[in-house]
Design a protein around this motif. Structure first.
Motif, PDB file in Angstrom:
ATOM      1  N   GLY A 118       0.764  -0.956   0.169  1.00 55.12           N
ATOM      2  CA  GLY A 118       0.124  -0.229   0.189  1.00 55.12           C
ATOM      3  C   GLY A 118       0.755   1.261  -0.025  1.00 55.12           C
ATOM      4  N   TYR A 119       1.494   1.666  -0.900  1.00 52.06           N
ATOM      5  CA  TYR A 119       2.769   2.721  -1.210  1.00 52.06           C
ATOM      6  C   TYR A 119       1.534   4.003  -1.491  1.00 52.06           C
ATOM      7  N   LEU A 120       1.719   4.748  -0.727  1.00 47.88           N
ATOM      8  CA  LEU A 120       1.518   6.274  -1.138  1.00 47.88           C
ATOM      9  C   LEU A 120       2.671   7.725  -0.392  1.00 47.88           C
ATOM     10  N   PRO A 121       3.533   7.543  -0.791  1.00 47.94           N
ATOM     11  CA  PRO A 121       4.342   8.536  -0.404  1.00 47.94           C
ATOM     12  C   PRO A 121       4.260   9.482  -0.555  1.00 47.94           C
ATOM     13  N   ASP A 122       3.352  10.601  -1.282  1.00 42.76           N
ATOM     14  CA  ASP A 122       3.196  11.923  -1.401  1.00 42.76           C
ATOM     15  C   ASP A 122       1.695  12.081  -0.815  1.00 42.76           C
ATOM     16  N   THR A 123       1.154  11.527   0.272  1.00 41.79           N
ATOM     17  CA  THR A 123      -0.271  11.551  -0.099  1.00 41.79           C
ATOM     18  C   THR A 123      -0.617  12.712   1.300  1.00 41.79           C
ATOM     19  N   PHE A 124      -2.068  13.410   0.951  1.00 45.20           N
ATOM     20  CA  PHE A 124      -1.842  14.852   1.944  1.00 45.20           C
ATOM     21  C   PHE A 124      -2.368  14.378   3.511  1.00 45.20           C
ATOM     22  N   GLY A 125      -1.497  13.153   3.968  1.00 46.77           N
ATOM     23  CA  GLY A 125      -2.805  12.353   5.371  1.00 46.77           C
ATOM     24  C   GLY A 125      -3.374  11.077   4.802  1.00 46.77           C
ATOM     25  N   PHE A 126      -3.692  10.649   5.997  1.00 47.72           N
ATOM     26  CA  PHE A 126      -4.589   9.467   5.891  1.00 47.72           C
ATOM     27  C   PHE A 126      -5.863   8.774   6.863  1.00 47.72           C
ATOM     28  N   ASN A 127      -7.348   8.786   6.043  1.00 51.08           N
ATOM     29  CA  ASN A 127      -7.983   8.281   7.121  1.00 51.08           C
ATOM     30  C   ASN A 127      -7.891   6.871   7.647  1.00 51.08           C
ATOM     31  N   ALA A 128      -8.094   7.298   9.120  1.00 48.26           N
ATOM     32  CA  ALA A 128      -7.848   5.825  10.015  1.00 48.26           C
ATOM     33  C   ALA A 128      -8.716   4.314   9.581  1.00 48.26           C
ATOM     34  N   GLN A 129      -8.881   4.916   8.244  1.00 44.48           N
ATOM     35  CA  GLN A 129      -9.851   3.738   8.058  1.00 44.48           C
ATOM     36  C   GLN A 129      -8.677   3.259   6.302  1.00 44.48           C
ATOM     37  N   PRO A 131      -6.202   1.064   6.524  1.00 42.29           N
ATOM     38  CA  PRO A 131      -5.648   0.008   7.439  1.00 42.29           C
ATOM     39  C   PRO A 131      -7.127  -1.581   6.774  1.00 42.29           C
ATOM     40  N   THR A 132      -8.547  -0.888   7.063  1.00 42.18           N
ATOM     41  CA  THR A 132      -9.104  -1.407   6.864  1.00 42.18           C
ATOM     42  C   THR A 132      -9.649  -1.776   5.053  1.00 42.18           C
ATOM     43  N   ILE A 133      -9.623  -0.437   3.985  1.00 47.07           N
ATOM     44  CA  ILE A 133      -9.436  -0.614   2.991  1.00 47.07           C
ATOM     45  C   ILE A 133      -8.499  -1.757   2.435  1.00 47.07           C
ATOM     46  N   LEU A 134      -6.905  -1.961   3.040  1.00 45.73           N
ATOM     47  CA  LEU A 134      -5.652  -2.167   1.959  1.00 45.73           C
ATOM     48  C   LEU A 134      -6.226  -3.942   2.517  1.00 45.73           C
ATOM     49  N   ARG A 135      -6.709  -4.726   3.250  1.00 48.14           N
ATOM     50  CA  ARG A 135      -6.731  -5.377   3.660  1.00 48.14           C
ATOM     51  C   ARG A 135      -8.189  -6.222   3.073  1.00 48.14           C
ATOM     52  N   ASN A 136      -8.861  -5.511   2.868  1.00 45.45           N
ATOM     53  CA  ASN A 136     -10.402  -6.462   2.307  1.00 45.45           C
ATOM     54  C   ASN A 136      -9.876  -5.558   0.734  1.00 45.45           C
ATOM     55  N   CYS A 137      -8.013  -5.449   0.218  1.00 51.14           N
ATOM     56  CA  CYS A 137      -7.341  -5.579  -1.423  1.00 51.14           C
ATOM     57  C   CYS A 137      -6.770  -6.314  -1.095  1.00 51.14           C
ATOM     58  N   GLY A 138      -6.560  -7.217   0.073  1.00 51.50           N
ATOM     59  CA  GLY A 138      -5.452  -8.033  -0.389  1.00 51.50           C
ATOM     60  C   GLY A 138      -4.011  -7.866   0.289  1.00 51.50           C
ATOM     61  N   ILE A 139      -3.833  -6.317   0.737  1.00 56.51           N
ATOM     62  CA  ILE A 139      -2.773  -6.166   1.253  1.00 56.51           C
ATOM     63  C   ILE A 139      -2.697  -5.832   2.404  1.00 56.51           C
ATOM     64  N   ASP A 140      -1.994  -6.596   3.415  1.00 58.39           N
ATOM     65  CA  ASP A 140      -1.641  -5.815   4.813  1.00 58.39           C
ATOM     66  C   ASP A 140      -0.485  -5.024   5.402  1.00 58.39           C
ATOM     67  N   ASN A 141      -0.184  -4.052   4.335  1.00 56.20           N
ATOM     68  CA  ASN A 141       1.050  -3.397   4.502  1.00 56.20           C
ATOM     69  C   ASN A 141       0.972  -1.951   4.047  1.00 56.20           C
ATOM     70  N   ILE A 142       1.223  -0.588   4.512  1.00 54.02           N
ATOM     71  CA  ILE A 142       1.274   0.643   4.179  1.00 54.02           C
ATOM     72  C   ILE A 142       3.106   1.175   4.593  1.00 54.02           C
ATOM     73  N   ILE A 143       3.235   1.632   2.819  1.00 54.50           N
ATOM     74  CA  ILE A 143       4.401   2.414   3.119  1.00 54.50           C
ATOM     75  C   ILE A 143       4.135   4.001   2.970  1.00 54.50           C
ATOM     76  N   PHE A 144       4.469   5.190   3.771  1.00 55.87           N
ATOM     77  CA  PHE A 144       3.899   6.724   3.905  1.00 55.87           C
ATOM     78  C   PHE A 144       4.826   7.444   4.821  1.00 55.87           C
ATOM     79  N   TRP A 145       4.218   8.586   3.706  1.00 55.86           N
ATOM     80  CA  TRP A 145       5.476   9.900   4.752  1.00 55.86           C
ATOM     81  C   TRP A 145       4.215  10.405   5.463  1.00 55.86           C
ATOM     82  N   ARG A 146       3.716  11.123   4.680  1.00 54.50           N
ATOM     83  CA  ARG A 146       3.129  12.105   5.491  1.00 54.50           C
ATOM     84  C   ARG A 146       1.989  12.342   6.655  1.00 54.50           C
TER      85      ARG A 146
END
Length: 869
Positions: A118-129, A131-146
């Motif tokens: 779940g690679y989102l290197p420059d998105t302006f912040g992240f909603n609290a869900q 993890p739920t969206i990613l896991r429902n799409c078969g992805i168990d991780n995220i790499i992010f910055w902001r």
């Protein structure tokens, strides 16, 4: 000694201060070099920014490179996907994020296995869900910055991020961003001043033995001879530097024990800006995006399912094509609106194309269904695209020679609008016998509100005939109030007053607030010395009918025309005109508000001020599959400059609704394309827009230092954005509800579902062939009378909440039904009717079959079912 994973990548903004076409030209140069370097250097690896759309477009230019791409992907040396485009995480629908991943993964598979990160290197912040969206799409991780605060959220950059419910992902924060080791080389100066300090910083933050360092940047080329350079660096370092990938690094984190856990959103501007007030910039983009999302999700996708179940085929590729065009404008810059005017025009043009595709698909489906039903000119096909029975109000539009109409089986109806078309003589009629000339009588296009019951996910034919008298209309009265079973809204002493059925009375219920905006397309910023002006509207009229009552208010205000006029005693002024129509329908709990603003003022912010009469300590805002509680600051942000790079104000985003509560009642506001709110004192403010004439400006009150948008980098210039001033007429829709008792998650979600439901109807007629653009070109194909006059495809229980019902991306004749549970308690789908389907399986959002087949919806989550006709 630590092991440092070095990932070489490029961050590829599709558009920003340059256009998508500009980026395409750059990709021809940069991507070709990447492929050549990977071919030349078999130990090298590269990440193509986690979005497949840019590769898809490149290979349209260079199809001869397709085989090379497939080989490099199979060797795990070129990482592609999983996103279609780099999504914004606050201002698009949950289903848009899911479609972004679903389409991105499907398109990536054309070339090999996509990167499951779940690679989102420059998105302006992240909603609290996320993890739920990613896991429902078969992805168990995220790499992010902001958005992260390493003093408050977690202490270490590698941790477990939990959604609001049961799902969690492994998370890695890019502490110094995606360009921590940009322009990597093995010179002593570079190592001592850039690379080694970045690694030492990571060492102080975590005791883990394996660390992540990114080498890349905006539109940057590949690092030549990276393996050889790292070999040289290893000779000068006590640590071991290796060519790696994001997937490889995530593998190391999966094996780590005792990782910290965090639950919540990432929206704090500690080391990187998140542009907390970007939700009000370029309202035209946000409003249009919302409309297109709703059109695809609540009209086109269900209609395609209803059509296919009745033997009418529309290509799923048409739908995917529309989604792709919409997703192209949902990256953080495009959706935020921090782009140049030419880019904004491109975004809106793509959305225009989505609108046209959607309208044409709907036209084709409705016409074909009416043909197979054998619909007559005095019959209307009315749809319900929710998977449960509907009982309430629908607006139907149709042609008739007069206003004298009577509906079969419907005793009450209200004419909302009538457009009169004059008759014409000597019109050419192309008939099977040949062309001939006829005269055309005058007729009306009628817009009528009717109470109706409709089957779940289906349609019903409603018949009308010439009546003895005109349809009842909204009649202007001398009254100064409107009411229904739940509210009384009155205009008293130049003030709007709300009274509820449980005895709550609120004076000054709805007003407007205007102030100057010294910000840019990234952030609102107040103008020093300027004071917000409160604007109250005057009563224009009150209209009443049996099913609905409306109150219209208006105001014509003389305000400073330009920003610098606000601080002048005799500055130039111009007019701001506001019209507000408030509607109460019989029996409904929603206060429906439609606002029109004729904007002639530059660089200002306009907000709706709603008196909640609640001195709230927190707000409750909707987000994907749930709600989040945020503190109300009332301007108390403290000495923020020590810890933040922009003011950590409580101007916040909301997905569909925002609420405040006290012990005895709560108030909820719903917005159709309005995305930003703030609660101050006892008032809730919904931002309609903040306009500006600059892409980026330095030294804002809320954001000191450099200008965002690169406008103050060496060699760069300030970029004017006159179109972001939004001069002209703008329309807004929002609704309010005041209910007794504490905030109710399920009840509020049901109100949004009802408020946002679509009105879809179709009448076959010969009076006006341009009401539906394709009517004139769709030739008859099917035998009449082969379909029933009422149809239901599927049904779920009344407490189920709809998220989407869409054609499968992989299987013709299969569909995905997604139901959501935005509450803290588990739901189980028990009352349902899937008898029209041969097979039903529980899957995730990318159609991977689940191990368990219980139709359970965990708290703050969703259930996806795949159904085969």
């Amino acid at each position: 000694m630590r092991k440092v994973h070095v990932v070489n990548h490029t961050h590829w903004d599709r558009e920003w201060y340059f256009t998508t076409s500009d980026a395409l030209v750059l990709s021809d140069d940069v991507f070709t070099e990447i492929l050549d370097e990977l071919e030349k250097n078999p130990e090298a690896k590269f990440c193509l920014d986690g979005q497949i759309s840019i590769l898809e477009e490149y290979l349209q230019l260079r199809p001869e490179r397709t085989g090379q791409v497939k080989k490099l992907v199979s060797q795990k040396r070129l990482a592609i996907g999983p996103w279609y485009t780099q999504t914004d995480a606050f201002f698009v629908d949950a289903e848009s994020m899911i479609r972004n991943l679903a389409i991105g993964i499907k398109e990536s598979k054309k070339y090999g296995d996509p990167m499951r990160v779940g690679y989102l290197p420059d998105t302006f912040g992240f909603n609290a869900q996320m993890p739920t969206i990613l896991r429902n799409c078969g992805i168990d991780n995220i790499i992010f910055w902001r958005g992260i605060n390493l003093q408050k959220h977690v202490k270490r950059p590698y941790f477990i991020w939990k959604g609001l419910g049961e799902k969690a992902v492994v998370a890695a924060n890019l502490v110094d961003g995606y360009g921590a080791a940009a322009f990597l080389n093995d010179s002593d100066e570079y190592l001592d001043k850039r690379l080694f300090p970045a690694v030492e910083k990571l060492k102080k933050l975590t005791d883990q033995q394996e660390l992540l360092i990114t080498s890349g940047g905006d539109q940057l080329r590949i690092v030549e001879n990276l393996p050889q350079k790292l070999a040289s660096i290893n000779q000068k370092s006590q640590d071991q530097y290796v060519v790696s990938s994001y997937e490889t690094f995530i593998d190391t984190l999966r094996g780590e024990k005792d990782l910290e856990e965090y639950q919540g959103e990432f929206r704090e501007p500690c080391t990187a800006r998140v542009h907390k007030s970007i939700g009000s910039v370029r309202y035209d983009i946000k409003r249009t995006n919302f409309r297109m999302e709703q059109k695809l999700l609540k009209r086109i996708e269900p209609l395609m399912a209803i059509a296919r179940a009745n033997g009418i085929e529309v290509s799923t590729n048409l739908l995917t094509h529309a989604w792709k065009k919409l997703l192209e404008g949902q990256a953080h810059d495009s959706m935020g609106g921090c782009v140049t005017d030419p880019v904004a025009a491109d975004v809106l043009h793509r959305m225009k194309a989505v609108d046209e595709i959607a309208d044409s698909i709907e036209n084709l489906i409705a016409k074909r269904l009416s043909e197979k039903i054998g619909l007559k000119e005095n019959e209307i096909l009315v749809f319900n695209t929710l998977p449960k029975k509907f009982k309430g109000y629908k607006i139907v539009e149709f042609m008739h020679p007069s206003k004298n109409v009577r509906f079969e089986g419907i005793e009450d109806a209200v004419l909302l609008d009538a457009v009169y078309y004059e008759g014409k003589n000597n019109l050419l009629l192309e008939s099977p016998e040949g062309p001939k000339y006829v005269n055309e009588d005058p007729y009306y296009r009628l817009k009528v509100l009717i109470p109706v019951e409709l089957p779940a996910m289906g349609y019903r034919v409603i018949r009308f005939e010439e009546g003895d008298a005109p349809l009842p209309e909204l009649k202007e009265t001398e009254a100064r109030e409107i009411s229904n079973e739940h509210y009384r809204i009155s205009y008293e002493d130049n003030d709007l007053v709300l009274e509820t059925k449980f005895g709550k009375k609120m004076k000054g219920f709805i007003r407007f607030e205007d102030c100057g905006n010294d910000g840019d397309t990234y952030d609102f910023s107040p103008l020093p010395g300027d004071k917000p002006e409160l604007l109250s509207l005057s009563l224009k009229n009150v209209k009443k009918a049996s099913l609905v009552e409306t109150m219209t208010l208006e105001g014509d205000f003389l305000l400073p025309r330009h920003l610098d006029d606000r601080l002048k005693e005799n500055g130039e002024k111009d007019r701001l005109r506001i019209t507000l129509e408030i509607s109460l329908r019989k029996g409904e709990e929603i206060i429906d508000c439609r606002c029109t603003v004729d904007n002639r003022i530059y660089s200002h912010r306009l907000r709706v001020k709603i008196n909640t009469d609640i001195h709230a300590k927190e707000t409750i805002a909707s987000l994907p599959f749930g709600y989040i509680r945020r503190p109300v600051l009332n301007g108390n942000v403290g000495d923020w400059k020590k810890d933040y790079v922009e003011m950590p104000i409580d101007i916040e985003p909301f997905d569909a609704s925002v609420s405040v509560e006290e012990e005895n009642y709560h108030l909820s506001a719903f917005g159709k394309g309005i995305k930003e709110y703030q609660h101050i004192g006892d008032s809730l403010y919904l931002t309609l827009f903040a306009t500006t004439g600059q892409l980026g400006k330095p030294n804002l009150v809320t954001r000191p230092g450099r200008a965002s948008g690169d406008t103050t980098k060496k060699g760069h210039v300030m970029i004017p954005t006159p179109q972001a001033e939004l001069i002209g007429t703008l329309d807004f829709e929002f609704a309010l509800c005041v209910k007794e008792g504490r905030f109710d998650e399920l009840g509020t979600a049901k109100l949004w579902e009802a408020y946002s439901s679509e009105h879809i109807s179709y009448q076959p007629q010969t009076l006006n062939k341009f009401i539906y653009r394709l009517d004139n070109k769709i030739q008859p194909r099917y035998q009449k009378g082969t379909l029933p006059r009422e149809f239901s495809l599927l049904e779920v229980g009344p407490d189920s909440l709809f998220s989407s019902f869409s054609p499968s991306l992989y299987d013709d004749g299969a569909f995905l039904l997604r139901l959501k549970n935005p509450t803290g308690g588990e739901k189980k789908l028990e009352n349902y009717d899937f008898r029209r389907f041969a097979h039903v399986l529980k899957t995730n959002c990318i159609e991977e079959i689940s191990e368990d087949q219980d139709f359970r919806i965990p708290p703050y989550d969703a259930l996806t079912l795949k159904l085969w006709l």
